[in-house]
Scaffold this active site. Structure first.
Site: not given
Ligand code: NAD
Length: 255
Positions: A147, A160
């Protein structure tokens, strides 16, 4: 000399993609099936939409329903994938969840939920397939979906960010151990893509404008946008690429 584009073909290969019912996972499944692979999609829910899209062009797809928050499902996934198509050659660790919350309010349950799917499962599923690949010495490909928050801090997504930062480190670590077995472990770091994962962000007018204004390409990415990098890292074309994560981000990290 004309380059041998067959090096990008996945003909005769089997790929297992987690989180295959929607979003980027679905996009990768379709891309792999078009490149000639037999594809196994793993998801909590039925992958009927993915299956139908692949059936449209006569591609090969089977699904395995499993909850990837608990690593006890790993042996069943390995067994069912072998029953479906024999040897799995390519593993894409794509399934992931995000929980948005101020850092001071994050619960232990939410922390564990994110880490279990995004990080713990990625390691133990990779380990399970690599065990077979080390034994038969025929190589393999692992592609971990990272990410922008593997590189940046983000806001209101501490678990996350921790999990996606771990993914880049794990990708390098596993490459260091498994490259000598002809196993390529690499990653793809998508930018801001139009999927369920970013629905809340896209619905927030202020955040949406802020994000879009910072993407040099001037648009959000789509599941089709990561097809090229996903095929490259799954194919013979990337046989000497080890431990690297490719950003497919419309230029976000270049800003
Ligand atoms: P999505 O929410 O559309 O898809 C997530 C997928 O993970 C779904 O298929 C879902 O079924 C699966 N999944 C989640 N928890 C699961 C569980 N417990 N068991 C089985 N399957 C489970 O989101 P997406 O954007 O397609 O995300 C795919 C990957 O890409 C994720 O790892 C995400 O973190 C990453 N990513 C997305 C973006 C983006 O902008 N959309 C950006 C960077 C990274």
């Amino acid at each position: 000399m004309t380059p041998n584009l067959n090096m990008f073909s996945l003909e005769g290969k089997t790929a297992l993609v987690t989180g295959a019912n929607t979003g980027l996972g679905q996009g990768i499944c379709i891309a792999y099936a078009k490149a000639g692979a037999n594809v196994i999609g793993v998801a909590r829910r039925s992958c009927e939409d993915t299956a139908a899209k692949i059936a449209d062009f006569g591609g090969s797809f089977k699904e395995i329903i499993a909850d990837l928050s608990d690593i006890s499902v790993v042996p069943t996934i390995v067994e069912q994938s072998q029953k479906a198509f024999g040897r799995v050659d390519i593993l894409v660790n794509n399934a992931g969840i995000i929980k948005r919350c101020d850092a001071v309010d994050v619960s232990i349950e939410d922390w564990d939920a994110v880490i279990n799917v995004n990080e713990k499962m990625v390691f133990f599923l990779s380990q399970a397939f690599a065990k077979g690949w080390v034994k038969d010495n025929k190589g393999g490909k692992i592609i971990n979906i990272a990410s922008m928050l593997s590189y940046q801090g983000g806001i209101r997504v501490p678990a996350y960010t921790a999990s996606k930062s771990a993914i880049i480190g794990l990708t390098r670590e596993l490459a260091n151990e498994w490259s000598k077995y002809n196993i390529n472990v690499n990653g793809i770091a998508p930018g801001y893509m139009e999927t369920n994962n970013t629905e809340n962000l896209r619905n927030d007018e202020h955040r949406s404008e802020e994000i879009l204004g910072r993407i040099p390409a001037g648009r959000w990415g789509t599941p089709e946008d990561i097809a090229g990098a996903a095929i490259f890292l799954a194919s013979e074309a990337s046989s000497y690429v080890h431990g690297f994560t490719i950003a497919v981000d419309g230029g976000w990290l270049a800003r």
